[in-house]
Design a protein around this motif. Structure first.
Motif, PDB file in Angstrom:
ATOM      1  N   SER A   8       0.837  -1.195   0.000  1.00 18.94           N
ATOM      2  CA  SER A   8       0.000   0.000   0.000  1.00 18.94           C
ATOM      3  C   SER A   8       0.878   1.253   0.000  1.00 18.94           C
ATOM      4  CB  SER A   8      -0.893   0.016   1.229  1.00 18.94           C
ATOM      5  OG  SER A   8      -1.602   1.233   1.292  1.00 18.94           O
ATOM      6  N   PRO A   9       0.596   2.191  -0.890  1.00 16.64           N
ATOM      7  CA  PRO A   9       1.350   3.448  -0.877  1.00 16.64           C
ATOM      8  C   PRO A   9       0.814   4.430   0.169  1.00 16.64           C
ATOM      9  CG  PRO A   9      -0.182   3.459  -2.700  1.00 16.64           C
ATOM     10  CD  PRO A   9      -0.305   2.112  -2.037  1.00 16.64           C
ATOM     11  N   LEU A  10      -0.396   4.148   0.698  1.00 12.22           N
ATOM     12  CA  LEU A  10      -1.077   5.078   1.608  1.00 12.22           C
ATOM     13  C   LEU A  10      -1.670   4.340   2.804  1.00 12.22           C
ATOM     14  CD1 LEU A  10      -3.278   6.756  -1.139  1.00 12.22           C
ATOM     15  CD2 LEU A  10      -1.283   7.796  -0.091  1.00 12.22           C
ATOM     16  N   ILE A  62      -3.336 -10.706   1.042  1.00 14.78           N
ATOM     17  CA  ILE A  62      -2.948 -10.779   2.443  1.00 14.78           C
ATOM     18  C   ILE A  62      -3.926  -9.932   3.266  1.00 14.78           C
ATOM     19  CG2 ILE A  62      -1.063 -10.384   4.091  1.00 14.78           C
ATOM     20  CD1 ILE A  62      -0.409 -12.439   1.819  1.00 14.78           C
ATOM     21  N   ALA A  63      -4.282  -8.768   2.729  1.00 12.07           N
ATOM     22  CA  ALA A  63      -5.225  -7.868   3.407  1.00 12.07           C
ATOM     23  C   ALA A  63      -6.658  -8.266   3.060  1.00 12.07           C
ATOM     24  CB  ALA A  63      -4.977  -6.423   2.990  1.00 12.07           C
ATOM     25  N   ILE A  69      -5.380  -0.354   6.836  1.00 12.52           N
ATOM     26  CA  ILE A  69      -3.999  -0.685   6.459  1.00 12.52           C
ATOM     27  C   ILE A  69      -3.089   0.513   6.683  1.00 12.52           C
ATOM     28  CG2 ILE A  69      -4.579  -2.490   4.778  1.00 12.52           C
ATOM     29  CD1 ILE A  69      -4.253  -0.320   2.607  1.00 12.52           C
ATOM     30  N   MET A  70      -1.800   0.228   6.742  1.00  8.01           N
ATOM     31  CA  MET A  70      -0.776   1.260   6.900  1.00  8.01           C
ATOM     32  C   MET A  70       0.008   1.385   5.597  1.00  8.01           C
ATOM     33  SD  MET A  70      -1.334   2.251   9.947  1.00  8.01           S
ATOM     34  CE  MET A  70      -0.001   3.407  10.067  1.00  8.01           C
ATOM     35  N   VAL A  74       1.917  -4.971   3.167  1.00  5.70           N
ATOM     36  CA  VAL A  74       1.714  -5.867   2.027  1.00  5.70           C
ATOM     37  C   VAL A  74       0.216  -6.142   1.887  1.00  5.70           C
ATOM     38  CG1 VAL A  74       2.187  -8.148   1.062  1.00  5.70           C
ATOM     39  CG2 VAL A  74       3.989  -6.916   2.303  1.00  5.70           C
ATOM     40  N   ILE A  75      -0.306  -5.871   0.690  1.00  7.50           N
ATOM     41  CA  ILE A  75      -1.715  -6.077   0.375  1.00  7.50           C
ATOM     42  C   ILE A  75      -1.899  -7.461  -0.266  1.00  7.50           C
ATOM     43  CG2 ILE A  75      -3.657  -5.275  -1.045  1.00  7.50           C
ATOM     44  CD1 ILE A  75      -2.923  -3.359   1.205  1.00  7.50           C
ATOM     45  N   ALA A  76      -0.973  -7.819  -1.164  1.00 10.53           N
ATOM     46  CA  ALA A  76      -1.081  -9.087  -1.887  1.00 10.53           C
ATOM     47  C   ALA A  76       0.304  -9.532  -2.341  1.00 10.53           C
ATOM     48  CB  ALA A  76      -2.001  -8.932  -3.093  1.00 10.53           C
TER      49      ALA A  76
END
Length: 80
Positions: A8-10, A62-63, A69-70, A74-76
């Protein structure tokens, strides 16, 4: 086979779908290209598209949908 991480960038809330009744942008096991949108990140009522940014197959999220999220989380993961 190399595992590539999509981060995630944000910070915000991650959504796998564009609306509650819509199908997910990508399902576990799908292939992705760099420009493919895999989800949305909501920051203060503003939605930002999250592109895969990588080429690969067999995406694994993963999310969870609607998970806070932060930045840098890692999202995926995909197989490169």
């Amino acid at each position: 086979m190399t595992k590539l991480e999509i981060k995630s960038p944000l910070p915000g809330t991650f959504y796998r779908k564009s609306a509650p009744d819509a199908p997910p942008f990508k399902a576990d096991g799908d292939s992705v290209s760099p420009g493919d949108v895999i989800g949305l990140i909501e920051v203060m009522k503003t939605f930002h598209e999250l592109p895969a940014g990588v080429e690969g197959k067999n995406i694994t999220f993963i999310a969870d949908d609607q998970e806070p999220i932060m930045a840098g989380q890692v999202i995926a993961e995909v197989e490169g």
